[in-house]
Write an enzyme that holds these catalytic residues in place. Structure first.
Site, PDB file in Angstrom:
ATOM      1  N   LYS A 128       0.802  -1.218   0.000  1.00 30.43           N
ATOM      2  CA  LYS A 128       0.000   0.000   0.000  1.00 30.43           C
ATOM      3  C   LYS A 128       0.844   1.282   0.000  1.00 30.43           C
ATOM      4  O   LYS A 128       0.466   2.264  -0.623  1.00 30.43           O
ATOM      5  CB  LYS A 128      -0.935   0.016   1.206  1.00 30.43           C
ATOM      6  CG  LYS A 128      -2.104  -0.954   1.104  1.00 30.43           C
ATOM      7  CD  LYS A 128      -3.031  -0.767   2.296  1.00 30.43           C
ATOM      8  CE  LYS A 128      -3.854  -1.994   2.584  1.00 30.43           C
ATOM      9  NZ  LYS A 128      -4.847  -2.302   1.559  1.00 30.43           N
ATOM     10  N   GLU A 212      -2.829   6.684   8.061  1.00 29.99           N
ATOM     11  CA  GLU A 212      -3.651   7.446   7.136  1.00 29.99           C
ATOM     12  C   GLU A 212      -4.657   8.274   7.915  1.00 29.99           C
ATOM     13  O   GLU A 212      -5.162   7.834   8.945  1.00 29.99           O
ATOM     14  CB  GLU A 212      -4.430   6.470   6.245  1.00 29.99           C
ATOM     15  CG  GLU A 212      -4.290   6.750   4.781  1.00 29.99           C
ATOM     16  CD  GLU A 212      -4.839   5.614   3.934  1.00 29.99           C
ATOM     17  OE1 GLU A 212      -6.016   5.250   4.128  1.00 29.99           O
ATOM     18  OE2 GLU A 212      -4.102   5.109   3.076  1.00 29.99           O
ATOM     19  N   HIS A 247     -14.196  -3.288   8.193  1.00 31.65           N
ATOM     20  CA  HIS A 247     -13.507  -2.978   6.937  1.00 31.65           C
ATOM     21  C   HIS A 247     -13.659  -4.058   5.882  1.00 31.65           C
ATOM     22  O   HIS A 247     -12.890  -4.120   4.937  1.00 31.65           O
ATOM     23  CB  HIS A 247     -12.024  -2.683   7.180  1.00 31.65           C
ATOM     24  CG  HIS A 247     -11.788  -1.656   8.240  1.00 31.65           C
ATOM     25  ND1 HIS A 247     -12.222  -0.355   8.115  1.00 31.65           N
ATOM     26  CD2 HIS A 247     -11.220  -1.754   9.457  1.00 31.65           C
ATOM     27  CE1 HIS A 247     -11.906   0.311   9.206  1.00 31.65           C
ATOM     28  NE2 HIS A 247     -11.303  -0.514  10.051  1.00 31.65           N
ATOM     29  N   ARG A 309      -6.545  -7.792  -9.564  1.00 30.92           N
ATOM     30  CA  ARG A 309      -7.199  -9.081  -9.792  1.00 30.92           C
ATOM     31  C   ARG A 309      -8.673  -8.837 -10.067  1.00 30.92           C
ATOM     32  O   ARG A 309      -9.148  -7.711 -10.006  1.00 30.92           O
ATOM     33  CB  ARG A 309      -7.078  -9.935  -8.533  1.00 30.92           C
ATOM     34  CG  ARG A 309      -7.643  -9.173  -7.327  1.00 30.92           C
ATOM     35  CD  ARG A 309      -7.689  -9.982  -6.071  1.00 30.92           C
ATOM     36  NE  ARG A 309      -7.767  -9.148  -4.886  1.00 30.92           N
ATOM     37  CZ  ARG A 309      -8.893  -8.727  -4.321  1.00 30.92           C
ATOM     38  NH1 ARG A 309     -10.051  -9.033  -4.849  1.00 30.92           N
ATOM     39  NH2 ARG A 309      -8.860  -7.971  -3.246  1.00 30.92           N
TER      40      ARG A 309
END
Ligand code: ADP
Ligand code: ADP
Ligand code: MG
Length: 659
Positions: A128, A212, A247, A309
């Protein structure tokens, strides 16, 4: 017209496809492969020898023991299976090896086509932090935060402070919501970091994290992109996946509610830019987080990550575009150009997908394993499933039973159609989230488009109401079922014996006792002399659309609008036993590993107090006290591997008040 194209060119490149996955996605990929005239090879672990995806394939190869690490993640075994069967291409599905660059490379080295992007693109997007840095450079807006090398707790805490609370801690190698922690204040940071690291290292073997900014009123909106090997890329519109739990996506839809056309255009452009920036090829999803505190705004969305994907929720995109994304993947992998140009791709109506899981909403959504003694899935909408009635949901893999997808002219109609379809399902043998999904789809805020990632936690009590007692209506249904079952057994046992004792003696009453929640529930049946069977008292209207079966255990299961009611016949001895035993211990609800033990013998605990943390299916589950109690024994230690039903702690007989 460019569409539909012939499949000859694909078959010239590869005529045999191995699917390196299991469950619904393996089945779904095979469906398209077969339609395109390809022959299919399944791989399976020992736990899946009789699975649907194996039955459906032209050939199947066993690749190892049940744990994924030793089978579906065993690249060598999968490549050997491809060699052995002469498969010329491998479709990885999602999960497992789908985002594994080394595996894509190994395929190439073995002369096998990997149906997915080039290894370099997987690598660029795999972590990430790197992906975000790359996107920022390409001019795509990214969420502010810290991507640094310095992973010391001190530095991370400073960066969280600088970013400004609330923040998210994310595993750099993360996926499926694992290792993610939302932190509201400085005081919670250290503990959250520790939990995140632990989950990340167990799930990904990499405990690095990034920080974040936690976006306000977040909506998860992602773009489906497609690129070919000839430098072209398009997007297939967005999906909104804001309905999440921990999440993880629960309900997904396309298009996103209230998406301004200018925002769609800008997000589409950003996604295509992202794909081109990494030399992408095939299907990919660029995920964004949008601040919806004032509705969706063209300048309030940021790049989160790219999934290199096919995505679990791709069917909603297929529904609104009328395209087959697996067919596109296979064509691109065979070297063809993209089947359509951007302006040829049309958006039609609205589609919603619900993930039907074997899990128990009443117990913090713990995965529920067992045999699907009854499995009736909807027939009015698209259902992607990898299991059949009689199959088992094991603790080894993701406990998804099916994806149910409805498509209609409008969002409102799609939601109603999906809820209705879910009401038709009948599942027994394990617990499911069906009723929870139905409540979410019918919730006035959902219908009004008042959604963000906080929807499920915010409406928790409405979505998961405490289990009520069965209605008389329901009990009557079960009692009538039993009476009829006995009648037909009678008849088939001795066809000459018409005398069943009730009819001759005039009206006769009979009491049927069930058990529910440890209590006896009685229904009185009235056998009339004319052979008619009724409920005494007559208040229960003869049930119409409910359905009833007897399970292997002897219990009666009644299906009602997506709910499954399990009614054991009343047994006074069992009742006493259950009341006595359930209260004096806490057991492992599923097989797993003990991560933490939070209490000691002699300690008094309050109802709801956490006792131990169990890791199962790569997630942490907290086991709590069901009542105020005194701990008598602690039967496990951190690191122990426990089976389902293993005693974790025992309570003292009576809560001792004495010191
Ligand atoms: P998506 O982003 O495709 O909607 P999620 O983010 O919810 O899917 O989860 C995807 C990840 O979760 C996969 O990459 C995989 O690691 C795991 N996963 C979920 N379901 C399955 C499954 N049925 N088989 C294997 N892995 C799964
Ligand atoms: P994963 O790889 O586990 O899918 P993501 O980075 O895609 O991780 O995040 C998973 C989910 O967490 C998102 O779908 C979103 O709901 C939430 N999320 C992620 N980043 C943020 C953020 N910065 N602010 C608010 N919510 C976020
Ligand atoms: Mg994600």
């Amino acid at each position: 017209m460019a569409w539909p194209r012939s499949t000859t060119a694909v078959r010239a490149m590869f005529s045999k496809l191995l699917i390196a996955n299991r469950g619904e996605i393996a089945v779904r990929v095979m469906r398209t492969a077969k339609r395109m005239g390809l022959s299919t090879v399944a791989v399976y672990s020992d736990a899946d020898a009789n699975a649907l995806h194996v039955a459906m394939a032209d050939e199947a190869v066993g690749i190892g023991p049940p744990p994924a690490r030793e089978s579906y993640l065993n690249a060598d075994a999968i490549l050997a299976a491809a060699k052995q069967t002469g498969a010329e291409a491998i479709h990885p599905g999602y999960g497992f090896l789908s985002e594994n660059a080394a595996f894509a490379e190994a395929c190439a080295a073995a002369g096998i086509v990997f149906v997915g992007p080039p290894p370099s693109a997987i690598r660029a997007m795999g972590l990430k932090d790197r992906a975000k840095a790359l996107m920022a450079k390409a001019g795509v807006p990214v969420v502010p935060g810290y991507l640094g090398e310095d992973q010391s707790p001190k530095r991370l805490a400073e960066e969280a402070e600088r970013t400004g609370y609330p923040v998210l801690i994310k595993a750099v190698a993360g996926g499926g919501g694992k290792g993610m922690r939302c932190v509201d204040s400085k005081a919670e940071f250290a503990a959250a970091l520790e939990g995140s690291r632990r989950e990340a290292s167990s799930a990904f073997g990499d405990d690095r994290v990034l920080i974040e900014k936690y976006v306000a009123r977040p909506r998860h909106i992602e773009m489906q992109v497609f690129a070919d090997n000839h430098g072209k890329a398009v997007h297939l519109f967005e999906r909104d996946c804001s309905l999440q739990r921990r999440h993880q996506k629960v309900i997904e839809e396309a298009p996103a509610f209230g998406m301004p056309p200018a925002m769609r255009a800008k997000m589409g452009e950003a996604a295509v830019k992202a794909a081109l920036a990494v030399g992408y090829s095939g299907a990919g999803t660029v995920e964004f987080i949008a601040d919806a505190s004032e509705g969706l705004k063209v300048d309030r969305f940021w790049f989160m990550e790219m999934n290199t994907r096919l995505q679990v929720e791709h069917p909603v995109t297929e529904a609104i575009t009328g395209l087959d994304l697996v067919e596109w993947q296979l064509r691109v992998a065979a070297g063809e150009t993209l089947p359509l140009a951007q302006d040829e791709i049309r958006l039609n109506g609205h589609a919603i997908e619900a993930r039907l899981y074997a899990e128990d909403p009443q117990h913090d959504f713990l995965p529920s394993t067992g045999t699907l003694e009854r499995l009736r899935l909807p027939e009015t909408v698209r259902v992607d499933s990898g299991v059949r009635e009689g199959d088992a949901v094991t603790p080894f893999y993701d406990p998804m039973i099916a994806k149910v997808i409805a498509h209609a002219e409008t969002r409102e109609a799609a939601a109603a159609k999906l809820a209705h379809a879910l009401e038709e399902t009948q599942i027994a043998g394990l617990r499911t989230n069906t009723a929870f999904l139905i409540r979410a789809l019918k919730h006035p805020d959902f219908v009004a488009g008042e959604i963000d990632t906080g929807f499920i936690p915010r409406h928790q009590t409405e979505l998961i109401p405490p289990k009520s007692d069965p209605s008389l209506h329901l009990l009557a249904q079960a009692a009538l079922f039993l009476a009829r079952e006995r009648e037909s057994a009678h008849r088939s046992n001795d066809p000459w014996d018409r005398d069943d004792g009730f009819r001759l003696a005039g009206d006769a009453r009979e009491t049927v006792d069930f058990m529910f929640g440890g209590k006896r529930k009685s229904v009185q049946l009235l056998h009339r002399h004319d052979g008619h069977l009724d409920i005494a008292g007559g208040t229960a209207v003869p049930p119409t659309h409910m359905n009833t079966v007897r399970l292997k255990s002897g219990d009666i299961a009644v299906f009602d609008h997506g709910e499954t009611w399990i009614l054991p016949l009343y047994d006074p001895f069992a009742a006493a036993e259950e009341q006595g035993s359930a209260a004096d211990r806490v057991t492992a609800p599923m097989p797993g590993k003990v991560i933490q033990v939070l209490v000691r013998p002699g300690e008094t605990v309050k109802r709801g107090q956490p006792l131990a943390v169990l890791e199962a299916m790569k997630m942490e589950h907290t086991l709590s006290a069901s009542a105020d109690a005194l701990i008598a024994t602690v039967d496990v230690s951190p690191g122990d591997q426990v089976n389902e039903g293993a005693v974790i702690v025992r309570f003292a007989k009576e809560k001792s008040q004495a010191a």
